[in-house]
Enzyme design. Structure first.
Site, PDB file in Angstrom:
ATOM      1  N   PHE A 133       0.515  -1.194  -0.127  1.00 60.15           N
ATOM      2  CA  PHE A 133       0.248   0.225   0.070  1.00 60.15           C
ATOM      3  C   PHE A 133       1.240   0.840  -0.540  1.00 60.15           C
ATOM      4  O   PHE A 133       2.053   1.259   0.201  1.00 60.15           O
ATOM      5  CB  PHE A 133      -1.026  -0.129   1.218  1.00 60.15           C
ATOM      6  CG  PHE A 133      -1.990   1.087   1.091  1.00 60.15           C
ATOM      7  CD1 PHE A 133      -3.242   1.071   0.581  1.00 60.15           C
ATOM      8  CD2 PHE A 133      -1.751   1.945   2.272  1.00 60.15           C
ATOM      9  CE1 PHE A 133      -4.315   1.766   0.515  1.00 60.15           C
ATOM     10  CE2 PHE A 133      -2.334   2.945   1.816  1.00 60.15           C
ATOM     11  CZ  PHE A 133      -3.748   2.663   1.314  1.00 60.15           C
ATOM     12  N   ASP A 210       2.468  -5.907   7.574  1.00 57.45           N
ATOM     13  CA  ASP A 210       1.047  -4.605   7.468  1.00 57.45           C
ATOM     14  C   ASP A 210      -0.063  -6.163   7.083  1.00 57.45           C
ATOM     15  O   ASP A 210       0.520  -6.598   5.920  1.00 57.45           O
ATOM     16  CB  ASP A 210       1.022  -4.001   6.449  1.00 57.45           C
ATOM     17  CG  ASP A 210      -0.522  -2.930   6.606  1.00 57.45           C
ATOM     18  OD1 ASP A 210      -0.867  -3.246   6.585  1.00 57.45           O
ATOM     19  OD2 ASP A 210       0.222  -1.872   5.454  1.00 57.45           O
ATOM     20  N   TYR A 235     -10.391  -0.175  11.238  1.00 58.52           N
ATOM     21  CA  TYR A 235     -11.574   0.220  11.060  1.00 58.52           C
ATOM     22  C   TYR A 235     -11.558  -0.542   9.361  1.00 58.52           C
ATOM     23  O   TYR A 235     -12.611   0.084   8.870  1.00 58.52           O
ATOM     24  CB  TYR A 235     -11.762   2.140  10.361  1.00 58.52           C
ATOM     25  CG  TYR A 235      -9.682   2.073   9.312  1.00 58.52           C
ATOM     26  CD1 TYR A 235     -10.061   1.642   7.862  1.00 58.52           C
ATOM     27  CD2 TYR A 235      -8.881   2.778   9.794  1.00 58.52           C
ATOM     28  CE1 TYR A 235      -9.087   2.478   7.322  1.00 58.52           C
ATOM     29  CE2 TYR A 235      -8.005   2.795   9.737  1.00 58.52           C
ATOM     30  CZ  TYR A 235      -7.433   2.998   8.071  1.00 58.52           C
ATOM     31  OH  TYR A 235      -6.451   3.358   7.213  1.00 58.52           O
ATOM     32  N   LYS A 236     -11.130  -1.271   9.484  1.00 53.62           N
ATOM     33  CA  LYS A 236     -12.112  -1.780   7.875  1.00 53.62           C
ATOM     34  C   LYS A 236     -12.346  -3.548   8.801  1.00 53.62           C
ATOM     35  O   LYS A 236     -13.557  -2.617   8.828  1.00 53.62           O
ATOM     36  CB  LYS A 236     -10.483  -2.774   7.197  1.00 53.62           C
ATOM     37  CG  LYS A 236      -9.896  -1.756   6.213  1.00 53.62           C
ATOM     38  CD  LYS A 236      -8.665  -2.124   5.445  1.00 53.62           C
ATOM     39  CE  LYS A 236      -7.569  -1.450   5.108  1.00 53.62           C
ATOM     40  NZ  LYS A 236      -7.773  -0.264   4.578  1.00 53.62           N
ATOM     41  N   ARG A 384     -12.993  -3.052  -6.473  1.00 57.00           N
ATOM     42  CA  ARG A 384     -12.806  -4.198  -5.936  1.00 57.00           C
ATOM     43  C   ARG A 384     -14.088  -4.271  -4.542  1.00 57.00           C
ATOM     44  O   ARG A 384     -15.052  -3.447  -4.473  1.00 57.00           O
ATOM     45  CB  ARG A 384     -12.088  -2.829  -4.511  1.00 57.00           C
ATOM     46  CG  ARG A 384     -10.827  -4.153  -3.763  1.00 57.00           C
ATOM     47  CD  ARG A 384      -9.740  -3.312  -3.387  1.00 57.00           C
ATOM     48  NE  ARG A 384     -10.093  -2.584  -1.739  1.00 57.00           N
ATOM     49  CZ  ARG A 384      -9.003  -1.745  -1.335  1.00 57.00           C
ATOM     50  NH1 ARG A 384      -8.315  -2.234  -0.804  1.00 57.00           N
ATOM     51  NH2 ARG A 384      -9.908  -0.848  -0.648  1.00 57.00           N
TER      52      ARG A 384
HETATM   53  C1  LIG Z   1      -2.517  -1.841   3.939  1.00 61.41           C
HETATM   54  C2  LIG Z   1      -3.058  -0.751   4.133  1.00 61.41           C
HETATM   55  N1  LIG Z   1      -1.750  -0.085   5.308  1.00 61.41           N
HETATM   56  C3  LIG Z   1      -2.307   1.267   5.503  1.00 61.41           C
HETATM   57  C4  LIG Z   1      -3.108   1.617   5.245  1.00 61.41           C
HETATM   58  C5  LIG Z   1      -3.490   3.143   5.781  1.00 61.41           C
HETATM   59  O1  LIG Z   1      -3.022   3.644   6.854  1.00 61.41           O
HETATM   60  P1  LIG Z   1      -3.620   5.254   7.947  1.00 61.41           P
HETATM   61  O2  LIG Z   1      -4.709   3.728   9.126  1.00 61.41           O
HETATM   62  O3  LIG Z   1      -2.012   5.655   8.244  1.00 61.41           O
HETATM   63  O4  LIG Z   1      -4.521   5.615   6.864  1.00 61.41           O
HETATM   64  C6  LIG Z   1      -3.775   1.097   4.011  1.00 61.41           C
HETATM   65  C7  LIG Z   1      -5.094   1.736   4.235  1.00 61.41           C
HETATM   66  O5  LIG Z   1      -6.492   1.331   4.036  1.00 61.41           O
HETATM   67  C8  LIG Z   1      -4.196  -0.051   3.750  1.00 61.41           C
HETATM   68  O6  LIG Z   1      -4.952  -0.576   3.266  1.00 61.41           O
END
Ligand SMILES: Cc1ncc(COP(=O)(O)O)c(C=O)c1O
Length: 421
Positions: A133, A210, A235-236, A384
């Protein structure tokens, strides 16, 4: 079979799948939006739970309003580790004392990348996957620049998760840390976390995973894999709400060897000593920085309670069934219109969403949203389909894909007619 017949057969199958779904009743625990007929973006922002509405109101009135500053002494100081431990037990396969909640994923990535490269300063290479990402890649670039490291990039096949061979090709005695994604944010392909972790360790390096697209939907097994470091958002699939704080994991055996760069008072050994200098807390608390986001953890607590009732294995079971059905609907209704599947067909290496590709998806996405069908678009041509197992029904999924098919067919119909002699 005509498109209309295929669609009604799929609608009937969706009803059967919903009837047989052991988790179907839990869907009623989420708040429904009146103008949404098919929410296919729970992998980006999960729906709120009804329990959260009550919890927020109760918190404002009785806890924040009632306990005021006393809340810190009574309960709140322990919330980052208390909720972190619960999240770790239910979703990460990790024992207590290794997970905390705080900051956003980007900030936690920064902290743990600095911690990881600082563990072996004589090693001068940071490795990242070009399929990560953007925030992961951008932060790896700035950490490499800040620390004077060489940034080495792994380039997997387009949309593929990083493979064992990719990682093997990037390792040598100069590598300090790799930053990799467990589930690819575009195709949902799952990387082989345990095998890759073992390979990285054999080369004397550390790996930071991640888990944003795995936490709450794909079992992770961090302790069993001997993982070092991980982060993920809440939040997902963890339904923490917009901007809810992220989590970090640092394996117990590494914690006291690692430092982190944002040495705020909440990561200090005694935050209220008000002393002249920083001494880190022992254990995972040293990775905290500022005041814990108490309000931001409330919705997450409700979703973790629901995950506990449902069980992660059953959630994964429904997730696989939903993604299988999404592919079945796409094969029947969308493939004849030129849509291609960009996610793996093999369920064991597929996470919780499905990526479909077509040149028209960029312009169709706002039209879908206006019709109450809400997937998201990922450039250059990806739609998606996010399938949050506890809040998504098979019927809702079929309805959404049928609308995609209807809009695509309408768009291509004049062109087809014009092409006829
Ligand atoms: C794989 C991944 N890493 C990190 C993030 C975003 O991080 P943050 O919480 O800092 O906005 C996302 C956001 O969709 C993501 O999909």
């Amino acid at each position: 079979m005509s498109a209309a017949a295929a669609s009604s057969a799929l609608a009937e199958r969706a009803r059967e799948l919903d009837r047989a779904d052991p988790l179907a009743a839990l869907r009623a625990e989420f708040i429904a939006a009146d103008d949404v007929v098919s929410y296919l973006d729970g992998n980006s922002l999960g729906r709120p739970l009804r329990a959260t509405r009550e919890r927020l109101a109760d918190f404002v009135t009785h806890v924040w309003g009632g306990r005021l500053i006393r809340g810190w002494d009574e309960r709140w100081m322990d919330a980052p580790t208390e909720v972190g431990d619960q999240l770790a037990r239910l979703t990460l396969g990790a024992a207590r004392g290794q997970t905390v909640i705080g900051d956003c994923t980007s900030v936690l990535l920064y902290k743990l990348m600095r911690a990881g490269v600082g563990a072996q300063p004589e090693r001068r290479v940071l490795v990242m996957d070009s399929g990560n990402f953007p925030t992961d890649r951008f932060i790896a670039q700035s950490v490499a620049a800040e620390c004077g490291l060489t940034l080495r990039t792994i380039d997997p096949a387009p949309l593929a998760a990083v493979s064992i061979e990719d990682v093997a090709g990037a390792l040598d005695e100069q590598v300090a840390l790799l930053v990799l994604s467990h589930v690819d944010y575009r195709s949902a392909e799952i990387a082989r976390l345990a095998e890759i972790t073992a390979l990285v360790h054999a080369a004397g390096a550390l790996v930071l995973w991640d888990l944003s697209h795995s936490a709450g939907v794909v079992p992770v097994g961090l302790d069993a894999a001997g993982a070092d470091l991980a982060v993920g958002c809440t939040y997902k699939y963890l339904n923490g709400g917009p901007g809810s704080p992220a989590f970090l994991y640092v394996a117990a055996g590494l914690q006291d060897r690692l430092g982190q760069p944002i040495t705020g008072w909440m990561g200090a050994a005694d935050p209220f000593a008000m002393g002249p200098g920083y001494a880190p807390a022992s254990g995972v608390r040293r990775f905290l920085s500022g005041t814990p986001p108490i309000l931001g953890m409330l919705a997450l607590r409700d979703m973790l309670a629901l995950i506990e009732r449902a069980g992660l294995d059953r959630i994964r079971g429904k997730s696989v069934a939903l993604t299988e059905f999404a592919i079945e609907c796409s094969d029947a209704l969308l493939a004849p219109l030129g849509v291609e599947l960009a996610s793996p067909r093999e369920a064991t290496v597929r996470g919780g969403h499905v990526m479909l590709e077509h040149d028209a998806f960029r312009e169709l996405t706002p039209v879908l949203w206006a019709r109450g069908v809400i997937p998201d678009f990922r450039p250059p041509r990806g739609l998606r389909i996010g399938l949050s197992p506890l809040s998504t029904s098979f019927a809702e999924l079929e309805t959404g894909i049928a609308v995609v098919a209807e809009l695509l067919a309408r768009r291509t119909a004049p062109a087809r007619r014009a092409a006829q002699p």
